[in-house]
Write a protein that holds these residues in place. Structure first.
Motif, short mmCIF file in Angstrom:
data_model
loop_
_atom_site.label_atom_id
_atom_site.label_comp_id
_atom_site.label_asym_id
_atom_site.label_seq_id
_atom_site.Cartn_x
_atom_site.Cartn_y
_atom_site.Cartn_z
N UNK A 90 3.20 19.11 1.81
CA UNK A 90 3.99 18.51 2.73
C UNK A 90 2.52 17.78 3.17
N UNK A 91 1.39 17.77 3.36
CA UNK A 91 0.70 17.24 4.02
C UNK A 91 -0.08 15.45 3.52
N UNK A 92 0.26 15.89 1.98
CA UNK A 92 0.59 15.15 1.19
C UNK A 92 1.33 14.06 1.64
N UNK A 93 2.45 14.46 1.15
CA UNK A 93 4.07 13.56 1.64
C UNK A 93 3.74 12.31 2.76
N UNK A 94 3.33 13.75 3.67
CA UNK A 94 3.14 13.24 4.95
C UNK A 94 1.98 12.00 4.71
N UNK A 95 0.97 11.79 4.16
CA UNK A 95 0.06 11.33 3.71
C UNK A 95 0.90 9.24 3.14
N UNK A 96 1.62 9.71 2.48
CA UNK A 96 2.27 9.22 0.96
C UNK A 96 2.83 7.92 1.81
N UNK A 97 4.16 8.37 3.27
CA UNK A 97 4.90 7.93 3.31
C UNK A 97 3.83 7.17 4.78
N UNK A 98 3.44 7.52 5.29
CA UNK A 98 2.53 6.66 6.60
C UNK A 98 1.88 5.61 5.36
N UNK A 99 0.82 6.80 4.93
CA UNK A 99 0.76 4.74 4.50
C UNK A 99 1.45 3.61 3.52
N UNK A 100 2.15 4.32 3.54
CA UNK A 100 3.55 3.25 2.81
C UNK A 100 4.52 2.61 4.21
N UNK A 101 4.66 3.23 5.00
CA UNK A 101 4.73 2.68 6.30
C UNK A 101 4.01 1.51 6.58
N UNK A 102 2.48 1.55 6.98
CA UNK A 102 2.02 0.85 7.68
C UNK A 102 2.27 -0.26 6.31
N UNK A 103 1.87 0.21 5.18
CA UNK A 103 1.87 -1.10 4.24
C UNK A 103 2.70 -2.56 4.15
N UNK A 104 3.94 -1.17 4.33
CA UNK A 104 5.16 -2.45 5.21
C UNK A 104 5.01 -3.16 5.87
N UNK A 105 5.02 -2.36 7.27
CA UNK A 105 4.42 -3.55 8.52
C UNK A 105 3.82 -4.23 8.29
N UNK A 106 2.59 -3.91 6.98
CA UNK A 106 1.20 -5.16 7.24
C UNK A 106 1.90 -6.50 6.52
N UNK A 107 2.67 -6.02 5.32
CA UNK A 107 3.25 -7.03 4.58
C UNK A 107 4.53 -8.18 4.84
N UNK A 108 5.13 -7.20 6.11
CA UNK A 108 6.07 -7.64 7.02
C UNK A 108 5.51 -9.21 7.42
N UNK A 109 4.47 -8.05 8.47
CA UNK A 109 4.17 -9.10 9.12
C UNK A 109 2.65 -10.37 8.85
N UNK A 110 2.50 -10.47 7.58
CA UNK A 110 1.98 -10.88 6.78
C UNK A 110 2.82 -11.93 5.74
N UNK A 111 3.99 -12.02 5.75
CA UNK A 111 4.58 -12.89 5.04
C UNK A 111 4.36 -11.99 3.51
N UNK A 112 3.28 -11.22 2.90
CA UNK A 112 3.51 -10.57 1.72
C UNK A 112 4.17 -9.66 1.29
N UNK A 113 4.93 -9.95 0.10
CA UNK A 113 5.84 -9.15 -1.19
C UNK A 113 5.66 -7.76 -0.66
N UNK A 114 5.74 -6.81 -0.34
CA UNK A 114 5.99 -5.30 -0.71
C UNK A 114 5.46 -4.22 -1.82
#
Length: 442
Positions: free
Chosen positions: A123-147
């Motif tokens: 469960x901890x690793x799952x939450x870590x992966x999903x959090x990392x994906x969430x931060x990555x998608x936010x970064x891509x949206x702000x930088x205009x990059x492909x997710x």
């Protein structure tokens, strides 16, 4: 005009050590009635009653006063939220095309049963992966990059993570490497295997190698005071709690904190495993000298698929620690609640304190005593270092103590033995020059 409080106070003052101590039930009824009558001041009245009673019957026989007061003051705290539900909520904030696959991964991992072609996540690793994906998608949206990353965009994100912010804080290289690994692992699941990039895997491996070469930025040589020193500090705290004239929640907490250090040094497990210790379940007091520890795989750092079959059990002989555990269970643990968790929460939450709290707690205690923070996980470094220098077998003995599969892991992460023996010899020298030598006995 005499009220119930003054009546009981007069009776306690007139009592002799041979008289019966008021029972917990009678005291609970008395305090509930006083709270209904005068409100919050009843708590201060009752605390004074314990002081008076302790002068007649002693701290040990009046410890249940503190439990009555604690039960009346604290309202039951809600159980922590289910981590898998938290993971499901995190998945809902990710791109819609990823959600079905990620929710399926959560469902499989939650059951904990091996499925061909799928890796079970904690469960901890799952939450870590999903959090990392969430931060990555936010970064891509702000930088205009492909997710869906390429090696260049993933590497650029790693560089972005380690850049200092306005306050001068930044992510360490090791943490950045973990984020990149989780993004790649999460995308492999989210795209149902369509995302396979050797170039991105190379970027992750490169960042991991950088982190390994840099070392842990949170670890310093000053944190190596020796397992014996930490173990001794634990017993000094327990002796201080035992010597107090009043057995209240402060004394119980002090004893618990000492036990955290003593157990952490004697049983060098990770914080998560220590929070699983519970009387008669994972910790059994065989007699006055032997202790039996039986931890399930779920409490240990094993691959999820192995946790159902694997565990850890050991019987070790330690008269001092066994005696301390007996005293704690009989006199101090009941002040918290009726539970059996070894390290309960002061704030009335059911179950044990969290692993994060355990780390903060040991850090605060050691900073006051040694002038340097030593979180619970660094107790393992101290154990490995001292074992490497003083036990027959050296680093191999340390590897066994820490349950590492490879002796090189112990050496790379935990064994910092060079120079510690010289420091200990100097410590022995100045100890012999002390005018007074006293040994605290619990």
């Amino acid at each position: 005009m005499m009220n119930d409080h003054l009546t009981l106070l007069r009776r306690l003052r007139a009592a002799s050590p041979l008289d019966e101590v008021p029972t917990r039930e009678a005291l609970s009824c008395h305090l509930a009635a006083r709270v209904d009558e005068v409100g919050a001041p009843a708590f201060a009245e009752f605390a004074y009653l314990q002081i008076v009673a302790a002068k007649t019957w002693g701290a040990e026989r009046t410890a249940h006063f503190a439990r009555v007061l604690r039960d009346a003051r604290l309202s039951p705290k809600a159980q922590d939220k289910c981590p898998w539900r938290t993971a499901e909520r995190l998945a809902e904030f990710l791109p819609v095309e990823w959600r079905a696959a990620l929710l399926e991964q959560i469902a499989i991992s939650r059951k904990g049963q091996a499925v061909f072609g799928r890796t079970i996540w904690s469960s901890d690793y799952t939450k870590s992966v999903l959090t990392a994906l969430g931060r990555w998608t936010e970064h891509c949206e702000s930088a205009g990059r492909d997710i869906v990353p390429k090696a260049t965009s993933l590497h650029a994100y790693g560089l972005n993570l380690v850049q200092p912010d306005a306050a001068g804080k930044h992510t360490t290289t090791g943490t950045a490497a973990n984020y990149l690994q989780r993004i790649v692992a999460g995308l492999a699941v989210a795209t149902r295997g369509r995302f396979l990039s050797k170039a991105c895997e190379f970027v992750v491996a490169d960042w991991r190698e950088r982190a390994k070469n840099e070392g842990a930025s949170t670890k310093t040589g000053s944190q190596l005071v020796g397992a014996s020193a930490l173990y001794g500090l634990g017993f000094r705290l327990m002796a201080e709690a035992n010597a107090r004239s009043l057995r209240g929640i402060r004394a119980a907490t002090l004893f618990r904190d000492g036990l955290v250090l003593a157990v952490g040094a004697a049983l060098p497990e990770r914080a998560r495993a220590l929070t699983w210790l519970e009387f008669d379940r994972t910790l059994t007091l065989i007699d006055r000298t032997h202790i039996y520890i039986e931890l399930p795989g779920e409490a240990l750092k094993y691959p999820e698929a192995r946790k159902a079959q694997a565990g850890y059990d050991v019987i070790f002989e330690n008269p001092g620690l066994a005696e301390a555990l007996h005293a704690y269970r009989a006199d101090f643990r009941p002040i918290f609640d009726d539970g059996l968790h070894l390290f309960p929460s002061v704030h009335g939450k059911p179950g044990a304190i969290t692993s994060a709290h355990l780390g903060r707690l040991t850090g605060d205690i050691t900073e006051r005593e040694f002038g340097v923070r030593i979180p619970i996980h660094r107790l393992r470094d101290n154990v490995a270092t001292e074992a490497s220098e003083n036990l027959i077998g050296g680093a191999y003995a340390a590897k066994t103590l820490l349950r590492h599969a490879d002796e090189a892991i112990t050496g790379r992460h935990y064994d910092h033995s060079e120079g510690l023996k010289a420091a200990q010899e100097f410590d022995d020298f100045i100890e012999k020059r002390r005018k007074i030598s006293a040994e605290l006995i619990l």
